[in-house]
Design an enzyme around this catalytic site. Sequence first.
Site, PDB file in Angstrom:
ATOM      1  N   GLU A   1      -3.252   7.852  -5.492  1.00  0.00           N
ATOM      2  CA  GLU A   1      -3.312   7.118  -6.757  1.00  0.00           C
ATOM      3  C   GLU A   1      -4.462   7.686  -7.574  1.00  0.00           C
ATOM      4  OE1 GLU A   1      -3.584   2.904  -5.992  1.00  0.00           O
ATOM      5  OE2 GLU A   1      -1.572   2.838  -5.115  1.00  0.00           O
TER       6      GLU A   1
ATOM      7  N   HIS B   1      -0.358   0.652 -10.139  1.00  0.00           N
ATOM      8  CA  HIS B   1      -1.099  -0.310  -9.307  1.00  0.00           C
ATOM      9  C   HIS B   1      -1.697  -1.434 -10.163  1.00  0.00           C
ATOM     10  CE1 HIS B   1      -3.443  -0.729  -5.273  1.00  0.00           C
ATOM     11  NE2 HIS B   1      -3.165  -1.923  -5.808  1.00  0.00           N
TER      12      HIS B   1
ATOM     13  N   ARG C   1       0.853  -1.180   0.000  1.00  0.00           N
ATOM     14  CA  ARG C   1       0.000   0.000   0.000  1.00  0.00           C
ATOM     15  C   ARG C   1       0.895   1.237   0.000  1.00  0.00           C
ATOM     16  NH1 ARG C   1      -3.204  -2.387  -1.717  1.00  0.00           N
ATOM     17  NH2 ARG C   1      -5.183  -3.196  -0.973  1.00  0.00           N
TER      18      ARG C   1
END
Length: 329
Positions: free
Chosen positions: A275, A294, A246
């Site tokens: 993000e 991601h 994370r």
Amino acid sequence: MQSAGKLMKVFITRRIPQEGMKILSAAGVRCEVSQWDSDEPVPRAELLKGIQGAHGLLCLLSDKVDAEVLEAAGPNLKVISTLSVGFDHLAIDEIKKRGIRVGYTPDVLTDATAELTVALLLATARRLPEGVEEVKNGGWSSWKPLWLCGYGLSGSTVGIIGLGRIGMAIAQRLMPFGVKRLLYSGRTAKPHAAEVNGEFVPLDTLVSESDFIVVSCSLTPETQGMCDKSFFSKMKPTAVFINTSRGAVVNQEHLYEALSSGQIAAAGLDVTTPEPLPTNHRLLTLKNCVVLPHIGSATYSTRGVMSALAARNLLGGLQGTDMPSELTL
């Protein structure tokens, strides 16, 4: 289960792989499914509107499900199914208070995430993005002994922070590269670490002795901002740092300082805060920092399986039966 004739209202916050939608449409439960039909995240106002009166919610990691959302849903809401292994976007205390069940998708993305982590580690350590850029921009001239040299895994010490399912899968994939020592840290020693000759060590030992550090822990109050100035200052100047857990585990300003000053060799990130990372972010100016959007679980098969599992979790919660992967609250 609702009495016969009553429709169960379900809200899905995004366009999801067809595998999940097929399961929902084939289910015997009388569902009225409404969906934010886009690849982009549902706007907050649309989420609050869409969830009104819903019995079930199928959401993504980018959807913050807090007290406001739960209030908007009302008393009918009995299940939240998240298409993710992480659940730090869910206000667990509020959900628990209301007796709502939660489904998530662990295990199914382990292999894909572990593969991506190894790919990112190799790309960062061997400077692959830089190499591609040099080929494109004409920087490739004659062979030079020290040009674009990086770091190899053979004979190295690898440290994995968090030897859970994904951490273990990463370790298993790294061992054939000739890794000499595998260190790991976490809350407790893991019996399965013996399979990869893993040594359970304090975090400080792992940080100072590893040539490659891979962060694979979950985000908790203890791990938030854990990789900070003090952390990077203990790393070897030749060490490579990889995070696929994370973004919030890392203090990005401190990482930038460590990378730009040469305190550490390189970093590879598949997760950031926020993000998406703004295109003008300082980390993106560095050649020794590889940032991915991601994509840890981004294989066609994995996303399909995640979608199907999220749908089955949702149906189990709606029907008051077993959910294949229920979060213990």
